[in-house]
Write a protein that holds these residues in place. Sequence first.
Motif, PDB file in Angstrom:
ATOM      1  N   THR A  65       0.869   4.211  -5.024  1.00 50.77           N
ATOM      2  CA  THR A  65       0.926   5.364  -3.872  1.00 50.77           C
ATOM      3  C   THR A  65       0.983   6.601  -4.639  1.00 50.77           C
ATOM      4  O   THR A  65       0.058   7.543  -4.176  1.00 50.77           O
ATOM      5  N   LEU A  66       1.958   6.435  -5.725  1.00 48.93           N
ATOM      6  CA  LEU A  66       1.743   7.943  -6.512  1.00 48.93           C
ATOM      7  C   LEU A  66       0.616   8.148  -7.354  1.00 48.93           C
ATOM      8  O   LEU A  66       0.162   9.392  -7.338  1.00 48.93           O
ATOM      9  N   SER A  67      -0.289   7.286  -7.889  1.00 50.33           N
ATOM     10  CA  SER A  67      -1.366   7.228  -8.432  1.00 50.33           C
ATOM     11  C   SER A  67      -2.405   8.003  -7.628  1.00 50.33           C
ATOM     12  O   SER A  67      -3.388   8.784  -8.005  1.00 50.33           O
ATOM     13  N   ARG A  68      -2.369   7.489  -6.347  1.00 49.42           N
ATOM     14  CA  ARG A  68      -3.607   7.843  -5.347  1.00 49.42           C
ATOM     15  C   ARG A  68      -3.192   9.254  -4.815  1.00 49.42           C
ATOM     16  O   ARG A  68      -4.129  10.098  -5.038  1.00 49.42           O
ATOM     17  N   GLY A  69      -1.715   9.692  -4.870  1.00 46.40           N
ATOM     18  CA  GLY A  69      -1.652  11.001  -4.465  1.00 46.40           C
ATOM     19  C   GLY A  69      -1.863  11.988  -5.728  1.00 46.40           C
ATOM     20  O   GLY A  69      -2.505  12.912  -5.126  1.00 46.40           O
ATOM     21  N   LEU A  70      -1.776  11.527  -6.804  1.00 47.33           N
ATOM     22  CA  LEU A  70      -2.022  12.272  -7.944  1.00 47.33           C
ATOM     23  C   LEU A  70      -3.483  12.710  -8.053  1.00 47.33           C
ATOM     24  O   LEU A  70      -3.872  13.769  -8.202  1.00 47.33           O
ATOM     25  N   LEU A  71      -4.370  11.690  -7.745  1.00 47.21           N
ATOM     26  CA  LEU A  71      -5.723  11.781  -7.863  1.00 47.21           C
ATOM     27  C   LEU A  71      -6.209  12.638  -6.732  1.00 47.21           C
ATOM     28  O   LEU A  71      -6.959  13.561  -6.979  1.00 47.21           O
ATOM     29  N   PHE A  72      -5.638  12.486  -5.632  1.00 38.07           N
ATOM     30  CA  PHE A  72      -6.006  13.194  -4.357  1.00 38.07           C
ATOM     31  C   PHE A  72      -5.542  14.888  -4.638  1.00 38.07           C
ATOM     32  O   PHE A  72      -6.633  15.837  -4.369  1.00 38.07           O
ATOM     33  N   VAL A  73      -4.495  15.154  -5.138  1.00 34.93           N
ATOM     34  CA  VAL A  73      -4.036  16.541  -5.307  1.00 34.93           C
ATOM     35  C   VAL A  73      -5.065  16.906  -6.225  1.00 34.93           C
ATOM     36  O   VAL A  73      -5.492  18.250  -6.173  1.00 34.93           O
ATOM     37  N   TYR A  74      -5.179  16.373  -7.432  1.00 35.05           N
ATOM     38  CA  TYR A  74      -6.069  16.800  -8.515  1.00 35.05           C
ATOM     39  C   TYR A  74      -7.538  17.283  -8.174  1.00 35.05           C
ATOM     40  O   TYR A  74      -8.027  18.336  -8.591  1.00 35.05           O
ATOM     41  N   VAL A  75      -8.016  16.212  -7.508  1.00 28.96           N
ATOM     42  CA  VAL A  75      -9.430  16.355  -6.992  1.00 28.96           C
ATOM     43  C   VAL A  75      -9.398  17.823  -5.812  1.00 28.96           C
ATOM     44  O   VAL A  75     -10.342  18.527  -6.111  1.00 28.96           O
ATOM     45  N   VAL A  76      -8.459  17.877  -5.004  1.00 31.08           N
ATOM     46  CA  VAL A  76      -8.616  19.009  -4.011  1.00 31.08           C
ATOM     47  C   VAL A  76      -8.306  20.098  -4.821  1.00 31.08           C
ATOM     48  O   VAL A  76      -9.088  21.180  -4.496  1.00 31.08           O
ATOM     49  N   PHE A  77      -7.478  20.413  -5.757  1.00 20.42           N
ATOM     50  CA  PHE A  77      -7.492  21.517  -6.488  1.00 20.42           C
ATOM     51  C   PHE A  77      -8.622  21.915  -7.276  1.00 20.42           C
ATOM     52  O   PHE A  77      -8.849  23.224  -7.416  1.00 20.42           O
ATOM     53  N   SER A  78      -9.318  20.952  -7.698  1.00 22.40           N
ATOM     54  CA  SER A  78     -10.323  21.206  -8.565  1.00 22.40           C
ATOM     55  C   SER A  78     -11.750  21.736  -7.690  1.00 22.40           C
ATOM     56  O   SER A  78     -12.305  22.700  -7.920  1.00 22.40           O
ATOM     57  N   VAL A  79     -11.687  20.962  -6.341  1.00 24.18           N
ATOM     58  CA  VAL A  79     -12.851  21.546  -5.520  1.00 24.18           C
ATOM     59  C   VAL A  79     -12.451  23.127  -5.049  1.00 24.18           C
ATOM     60  O   VAL A  79     -13.299  23.944  -5.148  1.00 24.18           O
ATOM     61  N   VAL A  80     -11.089  23.279  -4.693  1.00 25.20           N
ATOM     62  CA  VAL A  80     -10.812  24.678  -4.423  1.00 25.20           C
ATOM     63  C   VAL A  80     -11.006  25.812  -5.643  1.00 25.20           C
ATOM     64  O   VAL A  80     -11.410  26.817  -5.133  1.00 25.20           O
ATOM     65  N   ALA A  81     -10.894  25.181  -6.706  1.00 28.11           N
ATOM     66  CA  ALA A  81     -11.047  26.275  -7.878  1.00 28.11           C
ATOM     67  C   ALA A  81     -12.568  26.300  -8.014  1.00 28.11           C
ATOM     68  O   ALA A  81     -12.769  27.604  -7.911  1.00 28.11           O
ATOM     69  N   VAL A  82     -13.497  25.497  -7.829  1.00 27.55           N
ATOM     70  CA  VAL A  82     -14.833  25.513  -8.123  1.00 27.55           C
ATOM     71  C   VAL A  82     -15.512  26.598  -6.884  1.00 27.55           C
ATOM     72  O   VAL A  82     -16.293  27.333  -7.052  1.00 27.55           O
ATOM     73  N   LEU A 101     -23.189  28.749  -9.289  1.00 30.68           N
ATOM     74  CA  LEU A 101     -22.582  27.559  -9.122  1.00 30.68           C
ATOM     75  C   LEU A 101     -22.278  26.819 -10.366  1.00 30.68           C
ATOM     76  O   LEU A 101     -21.118  26.038 -10.356  1.00 30.68           O
ATOM     77  N   PHE A 102     -23.253  26.843 -11.429  1.00 28.23           N
ATOM     78  CA  PHE A 102     -23.145  26.001 -12.506  1.00 28.23           C
ATOM     79  C   PHE A 102     -21.633  26.460 -13.425  1.00 28.23           C
ATOM     80  O   PHE A 102     -20.878  25.670 -13.787  1.00 28.23           O
ATOM     81  N   ASP A 103     -21.509  28.075 -13.305  1.00 31.78           N
ATOM     82  CA  ASP A 103     -20.358  28.344 -14.050  1.00 31.78           C
ATOM     83  C   ASP A 103     -19.152  27.992 -13.256  1.00 31.78           C
ATOM     84  O   ASP A 103     -17.783  27.929 -13.752  1.00 31.78           O
ATOM     85  N   ALA A 104     -19.283  28.082 -11.937  1.00 34.84           N
ATOM     86  CA  ALA A 104     -17.952  27.997 -11.336  1.00 34.84           C
ATOM     87  C   ALA A 104     -17.758  26.241 -11.347  1.00 34.84           C
ATOM     88  O   ALA A 104     -16.434  26.248 -11.493  1.00 34.84           O
ATOM     89  N   PHE A 105     -18.597  25.463 -11.203  1.00 36.77           N
ATOM     90  CA  PHE A 105     -18.219  24.032 -11.543  1.00 36.77           C
ATOM     91  C   PHE A 105     -17.565  23.750 -12.679  1.00 36.77           C
ATOM     92  O   PHE A 105     -16.539  23.184 -12.784  1.00 36.77           O
ATOM     93  N   ASN A 106     -18.388  24.144 -13.978  1.00 28.48           N
ATOM     94  CA  ASN A 106     -17.655  24.199 -15.146  1.00 28.48           C
ATOM     95  C   ASN A 106     -16.174  24.839 -15.284  1.00 28.48           C
ATOM     96  O   ASN A 106     -15.245  23.967 -15.737  1.00 28.48           O
ATOM     97  N   HIS A 107     -15.966  25.841 -14.969  1.00 28.25           N
ATOM     98  CA  HIS A 107     -14.655  26.605 -14.825  1.00 28.25           C
ATOM     99  C   HIS A 107     -13.729  26.239 -13.883  1.00 28.25           C
ATOM    100  O   HIS A 107     -12.323  26.130 -14.315  1.00 28.25           O
TER     101      HIS A 107
END
Length: 472
Positions: A167-184, A194-200
């Motif tokens: 349960t914790l592993s799924r939650g960690l992956l979800f949070v990590y992916v969401v923050f990454s998408v928000v950053a991009v 878009l290329f620079d945004a994706f990388n950074h």
Amino acid sequence: MFVLLSIFMTLPALLLLGDPGGAPNSMAFAESAAIACGLGVLGLLATYRNTGDLKTRYMFVLTVSSWFIISLFAALPFYLSDNNISFVDAVFEGTSGITTTGATVFSGLDQMDRDLLLWRSILQWLGGIGIIGMFVAVLPFLRVGGMRLFATESSEWTEKGLPRMKTLSRGLLFVYVVFSVVAVVTYWLSGMTLFDAFNHGLTSIATGGFSTSDLSMGKFSDLILMEATLFMIIGSLPFFLFVREMHGQHGVLFRDKQVRLFLAILLVVPALMTVYHWWVSPVDFDLLHNYAITVFNITSVVTTTGYASEDYSAWGPLAFVVFFFLMFVGGCSGSTAGGMKIFRFQLSLIILREQLMRLLHPRAVFTRNYNNRAVSDEIISSMIAYTFIFLLCLLIITILLASLQLDFVTALSGALTSLTNVGPGLGEIIGPAGNFGPLPDAAKWILAVGMLMGRLEILSVVIVLTPAFWRH
């Protein structure tokens, strides 16, 4: 792990299908993916009948060897590309990527093949989620690392603990992916391509620091610098606390002592350094711009991200010293950041206060509490052992680098930045305005090993190297 890595090796070519430049090194990625997938499948076929439990000794070997071997496989696309990258440079870059260190041997990033730039960023993103998983689930089980202080049943490798760990592993992956998408998306909406945004976006949340330009983040606006500062801070906070917040335990993030001290450092130090800037150069002083670049660069070093907007080592003697000592700090335990971690400094203060009080009250009985939990002598002993071995490794690596005729600043800051996974060092060669390319090959090998040791909390590597570990 090999099979998963081979899947990610196909992403640069797939993501650049509609790009005008395409993926010029697609064959190198295909060959690398085939090698990794082939070995992974052979390993699966050879061990599919093995249903035995993983003992502590095997977990140590698996944890240490996997990071070292994955670093070698991560180097394959660089080495097999058409860019004449030497094997040592490829391994150095792959190791720096997977450990989210951000030190680079490459120059001319603005004209570099986009698939290789993308692979560097993907490596750091993979390393970031791998680090979080290792700190939360694996190292507490091995009785190594700071997460032992915050461990729950989810870090126990038992039948009772495994469902909670999943349960914790799924939650960690979800949070990590969401923050990454928000950053991009945030970077893209703020003016990045878009290329620079994706990388950074990938490298900000991973606190990795790889960029798509030799200017690093210096080519972007103050608004983007402040956004990057926010995402670096997010990447340096305990991700398991984000998961607890998500499950209704509101307020646990900001009640955590390490989080509060970490944020206090990032409020106070940039403010003082901005005042110092104004004091030494009051002419044409732009308060908002200077604060933006100061808080960005200090956050980058404290969080061990390694971005730079300019050469902060040229800000003066005081700034040089401040940045050197900030390289020790690091982020919070359970984050993607490296360094010695905030909690170790807090525990050291608790011990110092206890020793001072014993001088006044020799017969008094003192209790050690951290986040309203008792701190055992075992945790204190582990912290002291880690600090000693960290300083010993820093001394040894510095001496080895100096023996290769590197100057004192380069040798010391290079050793420190590898063990703390900061990225750029200090000085003219490996400072924010330079890179690690001019260093001799032997120095690159030494620093690559240092990055891996720092990422694995050093002790887990040292125990595997001891004769007693293999004796029984």
